[in-house]
Design an enzyme around this catalytic site. Sequence first.
Site, PDB file in Angstrom:
ATOM      1  N   HIS A  26       0.698   7.479   6.215  1.00 45.86           N
ATOM      2  CA  HIS A  26       0.664   7.446   4.748  1.00 45.86           C
ATOM      3  C   HIS A  26       1.794   6.614   4.154  1.00 45.86           C
ATOM      4  O   HIS A  26       2.102   6.755   2.969  1.00 45.86           O
ATOM      5  CB  HIS A  26       0.709   8.877   4.193  1.00 45.86           C
ATOM      6  CG  HIS A  26      -0.502   9.679   4.543  1.00 45.86           C
ATOM      7  ND1 HIS A  26      -0.532  11.064   4.522  1.00 45.86           N
ATOM      8  CD2 HIS A  26      -1.749   9.293   4.934  1.00 45.86           C
ATOM      9  CE1 HIS A  26      -1.723  11.487   4.887  1.00 45.86           C
ATOM     10  NE2 HIS A  26      -2.480  10.435   5.140  1.00 45.86           N
ATOM     11  N   CYS A  62      10.256  -7.298 -11.946  1.00 52.56           N
ATOM     12  CA  CYS A  62      10.523  -7.765 -10.584  1.00 52.56           C
ATOM     13  C   CYS A  62      11.322  -9.062 -10.670  1.00 52.56           C
ATOM     14  O   CYS A  62      10.833 -10.051 -11.251  1.00 52.56           O
ATOM     15  CB  CYS A  62       9.212  -7.990  -9.847  1.00 52.56           C
ATOM     16  SG  CYS A  62       9.407  -8.845  -8.260  1.00 52.56           S
TER      17      CYS A  62
END
Length: 375
Positions: free
Chosen positions: A160, A229
């Site tokens: 995961h 970002c």
Amino acid sequence: MRVSVPGLPQAILSAQSSAQKISPSEAIIRLAEFIGKGDVAVLTGAGVSVDSGIRAYRGNDGRYMNPNYQPIFYHELIDPTEKGHLFRQRYWLRSYLGYPSVRDALPNTTHFALAALQHTSHIRRLITQNVDGLHQKALKQKAGHHWGPARLQNEVLELHGTLHRVHCRRGHAVDRDTFQDWLSATNPRWQEFSDELERTSSKPRTNPDGDVDVEHMGISYSDFVVPDCPSCSMEDHENKIHKPEVIFFGESIPQHIKHRSFIDVERCDKLLLIGTTLATYSAFRLLKHALELKKPVMLLNVGPTRADGIPGVDKIDIASGAVMREVARAIMCGVSSFLVVATNATNPRGTQAHENSIVKDMLESGIVNPPSDDR
């Protein structure tokens, strides 16, 4: 889009446990015989990290301990609209406050027992549903010069994903500590709040994915700033959509990870499941695959699981922290002589554990610090 949080069927939750009640010493022998005789793959879940202070989603009754648990779904996190921005404010504030608890968590006795068995090649494949990185931390802490990045990636599969890396919508990746610094720089008030929580040890309830419940504290997300970002800004793109490298509810596991998990099951002789209810299908289908291939399966977990009542699954209802260190010691010295050696103070408890300083250190390491009920 309709996405639900996975859970155990009511019929399983209401049924009597099919696991035979046995003593810890009996469990140790059975587990040691299972692991020690054959090539074993191990699949771990949130129950393995409880002794490290990381709360599991479900309690010993198989039900969610927080009945009001409302995770952010994948489609909500990546939604480019204003509604998605609100979801990201909620997720990243909660994760910003909760991540330090996961980052600073230490491996427990189960992590180190499994690390010792991996280091001695008794376990060659470990698949984990956990995103906390504690299996890798145990290996690197005691045998880092033997366990470089390539070997860790080859022998520990994060089904995961991981909390310890973040990427933006356009694929620029950064380590989580750096992203935490970005969040602190754009949210000085929240940095002060986080520091105050650390100073007063008033840490909120933290889920295994680093998400925390802060609604009861009257907190609003409206002023939390998710930064641009920097790499996208250098390319003249504005991009505030970031995601940890964790598989969210409603998100598909990358095909290469899914394929690798099936290959790991196919290449083993046996499958051992530890600390998992198998509520998520990504884990349950690995059990099904092992059974379809006629491989022996053993399950070590406290409370109900999705595997209960399935033919071919040998279940032991005991917490991993109560037995796994002794299981590793039994395997190291040979299961048949374990009971004699364990009760003889003049003999070493395990030949490899005694002769190999790394293994010996592993089997003497690990915290036992489960979260209190009110945290």
